[in-house]
Design a protein around this motif. Structure first.
Motif, mmCIF file in Angstrom:
data_model
loop_
_atom_site.group_PDB
_atom_site.id
_atom_site.type_symbol
_atom_site.label_atom_id
_atom_site.label_comp_id
_atom_site.label_asym_id
_atom_site.label_seq_id
_atom_site.Cartn_x
_atom_site.Cartn_y
_atom_site.Cartn_z
ATOM 1 N N LEU A 59 0.860 -1.169 0.000
ATOM 2 C CA LEU A 59 0.000 0.000 0.000
ATOM 3 C C LEU A 59 0.902 1.226 0.000
ATOM 4 O O LEU A 59 1.664 1.441 0.948
ATOM 5 N N GLU A 60 0.871 1.987 -1.067
ATOM 6 C CA GLU A 60 1.754 3.142 -1.212
ATOM 7 C C GLU A 60 3.210 2.737 -1.008
ATOM 8 O O GLU A 60 3.984 3.441 -0.343
ATOM 9 N N GLY A 61 3.577 1.561 -1.555
ATOM 10 C CA GLY A 61 4.968 1.127 -1.533
ATOM 11 C C GLY A 61 5.420 0.419 -0.269
ATOM 12 O O GLY A 61 6.586 0.028 -0.170
ATOM 13 N N ALA A 257 -4.493 8.301 1.632
ATOM 14 C CA ALA A 257 -4.411 9.562 0.888
ATOM 15 C C ALA A 257 -4.930 10.722 1.728
ATOM 16 O O ALA A 257 -4.328 11.806 1.761
ATOM 17 N N VAL A 258 -6.047 10.490 2.419
ATOM 18 C CA VAL A 258 -6.621 11.533 3.280
ATOM 19 C C VAL A 258 -5.668 11.859 4.421
ATOM 20 O O VAL A 258 -5.455 13.033 4.765
ATOM 21 N N ARG A 259 -5.071 10.829 5.029
ATOM 22 C CA ARG A 259 -4.137 11.057 6.134
ATOM 23 C C ARG A 259 -2.898 11.814 5.664
ATOM 24 O O ARG A 259 -2.385 12.688 6.370
ATOM 25 N N LYS A 260 -2.432 11.483 4.479
ATOM 26 C CA LYS A 260 -1.250 12.155 3.930
ATOM 27 C C LYS A 260 -1.543 13.626 3.693
ATOM 28 O O LYS A 260 -0.730 14.502 4.012
ATOM 29 N N GLU A 261 -2.729 13.898 3.169
ATOM 30 C CA GLU A 261 -3.129 15.281 2.919
ATOM 31 C C GLU A 261 -3.263 16.053 4.228
ATOM 32 O O GLU A 261 -2.837 17.208 4.339
ATOM 33 N N GLU A 265 -1.102 19.324 5.472
ATOM 34 C CA GLU A 265 -1.755 20.557 5.895
ATOM 35 C C GLU A 265 -1.307 20.954 7.298
ATOM 36 O O GLU A 265 -1.069 22.142 7.573
ATOM 37 N N ALA A 266 -1.168 19.972 8.181
ATOM 38 C CA ALA A 266 -0.700 20.258 9.536
ATOM 39 C C ALA A 266 0.726 20.792 9.519
ATOM 40 O O ALA A 266 1.068 21.706 10.283
ATOM 41 N N ALA A 267 1.558 20.240 8.635
ATOM 42 C CA ALA A 267 2.943 20.704 8.521
ATOM 43 C C ALA A 267 2.992 22.147 8.021
ATOM 44 O O ALA A 267 3.806 22.962 8.488
ATOM 45 N N LYS A 268 2.100 22.487 7.094
ATOM 46 C CA LYS A 268 2.046 23.857 6.582
ATOM 47 C C LYS A 268 1.642 24.833 7.683
ATOM 48 O O LYS A 268 2.221 25.906 7.824
ATOM 49 N N LYS A 269 0.653 24.429 8.480
ATOM 50 C CA LYS A 269 0.201 25.299 9.568
ATOM 51 C C LYS A 269 1.307 25.505 10.591
ATOM 52 O O LYS A 269 1.519 26.618 11.077
ATOM 53 N N ALA A 270 2.031 24.420 10.908
ATOM 54 C CA ALA A 270 3.136 24.540 11.866
ATOM 55 C C ALA A 270 4.216 25.456 11.333
ATOM 56 O O ALA A 270 4.811 26.257 12.067
ATOM 57 N N SER A 271 4.480 25.352 10.029
ATOM 58 C CA SER A 271 5.501 26.192 9.408
ATOM 59 C C SER A 271 5.108 27.664 9.467
ATOM 60 O O SER A 271 5.939 28.535 9.760
#
Length: 278
Positions: A59-61, A257-261, A265-271
Motif C-alpha cells: 500500500l503506497e509502496g 491519501a486523506v491522512r497524507k493530505e 496541511e498540519a505541517a504547513k500550519k506549523a511552518s
C-alpha cells in the motif's frame, strides 16, 4: 521529644500517583506492565483471490504487515512484538525490520493450523517479564498508535479490553437456514476489531482451557468469554478495517491519501506558526 503515641511523618504517595496518571495519559511504558504484542500473520488469504499473502501486498509502496508493525512500534507502552507467520515467510521479516525500523520485533515464529492456535503459539513466546499481551491481525494496517494505546491502557484497568466500533446498521441473528431468529438491541451491539489485550495469566488460562475443551473461538475475546471473563470494549475508528478482499485495498488507499493530505496541511500550519513567531 516525640511522645510514644506520636507517629513518624508518612511520606506522601501523591507524586507517584500523579506520575502514574500522567504516564497513562501519555502512553509511556509502565514499569510494572511489560506489554507484549502478538501479530497474527499466518492466514491463508483465500478471500484475496490472487494467491498472494494479503499481509505482503503493498500500500503506497509499503507492505500491509509493515504498516501494522510500524503502528505498534510507535506505541510507547508496547515493549516487544512477536509475529506469527507462515513457515515459508519467516525469513522475509529480517529485511523488514531493517527497512522499516521495527526495533521491537523480537521473534518471528511459525503459526498453527488456525488463527486461534497461532495466537496461542505466539503467546508462548513472550518475554518472561510480560504482564499484558495484545493480540492483533497483521491485516489491520490502518490502526493508529493512539488507538492501540487506549486499548492497552483499558486492559491495564479492566484486565481485558478490545478495540471495536458500535453497530450502525440493524443486526439480524439468523438460523442455519438464513431465516431471522431475532434482532438484538442495536445500541448494545459492537463490531469487534483488534488489538485485543489481556492480563497475561488470564489470556493463557483462556487459551489453554479452550484448547483442552476443543472450543473454537472466532477471536481472543470469545476465549475470555468462554471462561467468564468480562472484556471492556474500546471504541476505535471505522478505518480500522481488516484487509481481506481486493475491494478493501481501495478503501485503505483512500484512507492513506486523506491522512497524507491532513499531515501535509498540519505541517504547513506549523511552518506558518514558526514564521509568524520569527
Amino acid at each position: 521529644m516525640r511522645k510514644k503515641s506520636d507517629k513518624a511523618p508518612q511520606k506522601s504517595d501523591a507524586p507517584s500517583k500523579i506520575a502514574g496518571i500522567l504516564r497513562a495519559i501519555a502512553g509511556k511504558p509502565h514499569p510494572k506492565h511489560f506489554t507484549s504484542v502478538v501479530i497474527c500473520a499466518a492466514g491463508s488469504s483465500t478471500r484475496m483471490g490472487d494467491g498472494n499473502s494479503k499481509q505482503f501486498i503493498e500500500l503506497e509502496g509499503i507492505p500491509v504487515v509493515a504498516r501494522t508493525l510500524q503502528a505498534y512500534e510507535a506505541v510507547d507502552c508496547v515493549h516487544e512484538i512477536i509475529v506469527v507467520a507462515k513457515e515459508d515467510e519467516i525469513s522475509l521479516y529480517d529485511n523488514m525490520k531493517e527497512a522499516y525500523g521495527i526495533t521491537k520485533l523480537t521473534k518471528v515464529v511459525k503459526g498453527g493450523s488456525t488463527r486461534q492456535e497461532s495466537a496461542r503459539l505466539g503467546s508462548d513466546e513472550v518475554d518472561k517479564r510480560c504482564k499484558y499481551i495484545a493480540v492483533a491481525d497483521a491485516a489491520r494496517c490502518l490502526i493508529t498508535p493512539e488507538e492501540i494505546s487506549r486499548v492497552i491502557h483499558a486492559a491495564y484497568q479492566w484486565n481485558a479490553a478490545s478495540a471495536g466500533i458500535k453497530a450502525t446498521d440493524t443486526v439480524k441473528v439468523c438460523d442455519k437456514s438464513a431465516f431471522i431468529d431475532y434482532t438484538p438491541e442495536r445500541k448494545l451491539v459492537w463490531m469487534a476489531q483488534t488489538p485485543q489485550a489481556f492480563q497475561i495469566d488470564l489470556y493463557r488460562a483462556a487459551a489453554y482451557v479452550c484448547r483442552d475443551e476443543k472450543f473454537e473461538a472466532t477471536d481472543d475475546n470469545q476465549m475470555a468469554e468462554h471462561i467468564r471473563v468480562p472484556v471492556k470494549m474500546v471504541e476505535c475508528s471505522r478505518e480500522n478495517i481488516k484487509i481481506t478482499e481486493a475491494s478493501d485495498l481501495i478503501f485503505a488507499k483512500a484512507v492513506l491519501a486523506v491522512r497524507k493530505e491532513a499531515a501535509a496541511e498540519a505541517a504547513k500550519k506549523a511552518s506558518r506558526v514558526w514564521e509568524d513567531r520569527a
